[in-house]
Write an enzyme that holds these catalytic residues in place. Structure first.
Site, PDB file in Angstrom:
ATOM      1  N   SER A  86       0.847  -1.192   0.000  1.00 21.04           N
ATOM      2  CA  SER A  86       0.000   0.000   0.000  1.00 21.04           C
ATOM      3  C   SER A  86       0.882   1.242   0.000  1.00 21.04           C
ATOM      4  CB  SER A  86      -0.892   0.015   1.250  1.00 21.04           C
ATOM      5  OG  SER A  86      -1.530   1.274   1.410  1.00 21.04           O
ATOM      6  N   TYR A 137      -1.433  -0.859  10.226  1.00 22.42           N
ATOM      7  CA  TYR A 137      -1.581  -1.090   8.793  1.00 22.42           C
ATOM      8  C   TYR A 137      -0.334  -0.610   8.050  1.00 22.42           C
ATOM      9  CZ  TYR A 137      -3.641  -0.896   4.103  1.00 22.42           C
ATOM     10  OH  TYR A 137      -3.903  -1.068   2.767  1.00 22.42           O
TER      11      TYR A 137
END
Length: 244
Positions: free
Chosen positions: A131, A145
């Site tokens: 990401s 995350y």
């Protein structure tokens, strides 16, 4: 394809099938039930947090196929925005166990199948999905995350060295993509990620959210012969919100 029932996964399955490729989808049982893969796609229940389930799914692939020439791991999620000071340990652990430890478990289980394809004269490749948050964290509340996705980028580098020259390993780092992931995913209790879309889009030069096909096409490129001299790289597909 691990995590193949999510928005990006379904797009990739569709594009791969249109190319005539044989596809297996590994995802949690709830996601397979909610978004059944198309006819002809092998669907195997697999929670990447569960080592035994990962091993069982790849044992089935070994029995049925014996080798695989591509691995894509899309499995991952994030939850409600919580600052580190307020985060419970189990919240941190759950995200890291899914988004990073799960990548390790899948890679380890898939390695013999990819190596078998290479031994048979193939040119196998793997793509792990990271990401933009793995390199840039512009909002508060995404620490686990972001940490896990940064780990995925370095796992790509490590595997590309360990598996060379038989297997190529690259990564894709999407920006924000218009899927159910923005509301907490498709396979677990939905918890909104709390990302302010209007604020986010002001920092995207192309002025729109990513679409699942944007990411799926990038993955197919990295798996294809067109990327035969690429390994250890993470390609950013984010509309310009982060420029590597």
């Amino acid at each position: 394809m691990v995590g193949g029932c999510g928005g990006m996964g379904r797009s990739l399955v569709g594009l791969a099938r249109a190319l005539g490729l044989q596809v297996a989808v590994l995802d949690i049982a709830r996601s397979i039930e909610a978004f059944p893969p198309p006819e002809g796609v092998l669907a195997l229940p697999c929670d990447v947090r569960n080592e035994a389930e990962v091993q069982a799914a790849f044992a089935t692939l070994t029995q049925q196929w014996g080798a695989i020439d591509s691995l894509v791991n899309l499995a991952g999620y994030t939850g409600e925005r919580v600052a580190v000071a307020d985060m419970k340990t189990h919240e941190w652990d759950d995200i890291l166990n899914t988004d990073l430890r799960g990548m390790f478990l899948v890679a380890r289980a898939a390695a013999p199948l990819l190596q078998s394809a290479a031994a048979q004269g193939g040119s196998p490749a793997a793509v792990l999905v990271s990401s933009t948050f793995g390199v840039r964290v512009p909002h508060v509340g995404y620490a686990p995350y972001a940490a896990s996705k940064a780990g995925v980028i370095n796992l790509v580098r490590a595997l590309s060295t360990e598996w060379a020259p038989a297997v190529r390993v690259n990564g894709i780092a999407p920006g924000v993509v218009d899927t159910a992931f923005l509301k907490g995913g498709t396979g677990r209790d939905v918890k909104a990620t709390g990302l302010d879309m209007n604020r986010f889009l002001t920092g995207v030069p192309l002025g729109r959210l990513g679409q699942p096909d944007d990411i799926a096409q990038g993955i197919l490129f990295l798996l294809s012969p067109a990327a035969s001299y690429m390994t250890g790289q993470t390609i950013h597909i984010n509309g310009g919100s982060f420029m590597a």
